[in-house]
Design an enzyme around this catalytic site. Structure first.
Site, PDB file in Angstrom:
ATOM      1  N   PHE A 151       0.817  -1.225   0.000  1.00  0.00           N
ATOM      2  CA  PHE A 151       0.000   0.000   0.000  1.00  0.00           C
ATOM      3  C   PHE A 151       0.843   1.264   0.000  1.00  0.00           C
ATOM      4  CE2 PHE A 151       0.853  -0.217   4.560  1.00  0.00           C
ATOM      5  CZ  PHE A 151       0.756   1.090   5.013  1.00  0.00           C
ATOM      6  N   LYS A 152       2.068   1.157   0.496  1.00  0.00           N
ATOM      7  CA  LYS A 152       2.906   2.351   0.632  1.00  0.00           C
ATOM      8  C   LYS A 152       3.403   2.878  -0.708  1.00  0.00           C
ATOM      9  CE  LYS A 152       3.858   1.085   5.329  1.00  0.00           C
ATOM     10  NZ  LYS A 152       4.744   0.555   6.336  1.00  0.00           N
TER      11      LYS A 152
END
Length: 434
Positions: free
Chosen positions: A106-107
């Site tokens: 997700f980063k």
């Protein structure tokens, strides 16, 4: 827009100053002076908009006063060169798959956005000289930031990670890159890495020697763009006619991800309530029960990216609701799971649905199974591809999870890292020689 410090003693900063400094001079985290609600027509039409169109509208509300429209649009569209689909897992429970970016975590969203925004400011300043990005990682942040900034002119990245406490696949994603990426293997835990980064920002001699910024979720340019995919998740559920009683569950470590979701809620995103899912590092869970925030040394768990004993972004959540425990608990529920419970959830979900959870997503899924009320529809974040934790996942599921081609490429590289103690003097000496 101006940004103030959660400690309230540093002067107000512009967006550029907040992004380049990372941390305020009083060690507080930067917060936008105000949060603009998005208009009703935006939410009326959100299900007809693309991910990029939604994200640009949100970004314009945060950053439109400080970045010209054409540049901001380019930054957003370039950042989101991949999808974040909502996928059904079991009855009334969906997952928001956030692992379709370059490093399968997700980063990628926040890291790619920040890299492009920082480069925009460097070019605009035209000052020359190197900007040095310090980032502490418990797993996926390091790979997302390193790959987001790889080869970007005028920027050098130092990734600090706890020795032996990230998965082998995660480690190879940021230790094999070279170029403008330096991996630093710290003999300690994630909180030690984070303490080194924070101490570096506060050291006068070091800051005279080199321009420093952070790419952890303490940086406003890292965590705010993560709000994009919560608006997109709502849009996808609205398209399915299931958005009226939406509950968002976020596996939480340093609390930047759920913090971004809460900022979205303040902008009008109609999510009914939130669940913060923890592993055995249950500091926030205990705060919800008692009203007392008591940081603890972090514990090593199956869900290693959530092994944080003093989550930085708690200060932002506390600030967002003026420290009102009753308001916070009315909006956010907590859940905490042992390694044994995480493994059981992974096995049961795979057996019942054939969906492969990673250990962090398993915390989110189980929290919804435990806490979802009648009539509610839950969405949990699957924050990383399960193949990033292949050894653990294979052993738990008695399976052989396929490794995506993108991950295989990283695994063929040669590890390059600098060994470091957890003493700040040693880290400072290393940086002064750079």
């Amino acid at each position: 827009m101006k940004y103030y410090s959660t400690n309230h003693t540093a002067p107000l900063a512009s967006l550029e100053e907040a992004v380049v400094k990372g941390l305020a001079g009083d060690r507080g985290l930067y917060m936008p002076e105000n949060i603009k609600p998005l208009p009703k027509e935006f939410f009326d039409n959100i299900d007809k908009m693309s991910f990029q169109e939604i994200a640009y509208a949100v970004a314009d509300s945060f950053f439109g006063e400080d970045v010209d429209a054409e540049s901001l649009k380019r930054i957003v569209y370039d950042t989101l060169a991949f999808d974040c689909p909502v996928v059904p897992v079991s009855e009334n429970i969906y997952t928001l798959e956030l692992f379709h970016g370059p490093t399968l975590a997700f980063k990628d969203v926040g890291a790619r956005f920040m890299a492009r925004l920082l480069q925009y400011f460097i070019k605009k300043e035209n000052k020359g000289g190197l900007v040095n990005v310090l980032v502490a990682t418990s797993g996926d942040t390091g790979s997302a930031v390193a790959n987001g900034f790889l080869g970007v002119d005028g920027i050098h990245v130092y990734v600090l990670y706890p020795k032996g406490k990230v998965s082998p696949i995660q480690e190879c994603q940021f230790t094999t890159l070279g170029k403008n990426i330096t991996a630093i293997e710290v003999d300690g835990v994630f909180d030690d890495c984070q303490a080194l980064v924070k101490s570096a920002f506060m050291d006068e001699e070091l800051n005279k020697h080199m321009r420093l910024t952070s790419a952890n979720s303490i940086n406003v340019a890292r965590f705010l763009p993560q709000a994009f995919y919560y608006f997109y998740a709502y849009a996808q559920l609205k398209k399915l006619g299931k958005a009226d009683n939406m509950v968002m569950c976020v596996p939480s470590g340093n609390f930047g991800n759920i913090c971004a979701a809460l900022f979205g809620h303040q902008m009008g995103l109609p999510i009914k309530r939130f669940v913060a899912a923890n592993n055995a590092n249950d500091i926030f869970f205990k705060y919800l029960q008692t009203g007392k925030y008591e940081p603890q040394p972090s514990k090593a768990t199956l869900a290693n990216a959530m092994d944080v004993g003093d989550p930085s972004n708690f200060a932002r959540i506390y600030e967002l609701y003026q420290g009102d425990h009753a308001v916070i608990t009315s909006l956010i529920s907590g859940a905490t799971f042992s390694d044994e419970q995480i493994a059981d959830t992974m096995r049961e979900c795979y057996k019942d649905t054939k969906y492969v959870l990673d250990p962090h997503g398993a915390c989110g899924y189980q929290a919804l199974k435990n806490l979802l009320l009648a009539g509610e529809v839950g969405v949990f974040c699957e924050t990383a591809h399960p193949a990033k934790f292949k050894e653990k996942v294979d052993a738990i599921l008695s399976a052989d999870i396929e490794i995506p081609q993108r991950l295989q490429k990283f695994m063929k590289g040669t590890k390059q890292s600098v060994e470091m103690t957890k003493r700040f003097d040693d880290f400072k000496t290393f940086l002064l020689k750079e």
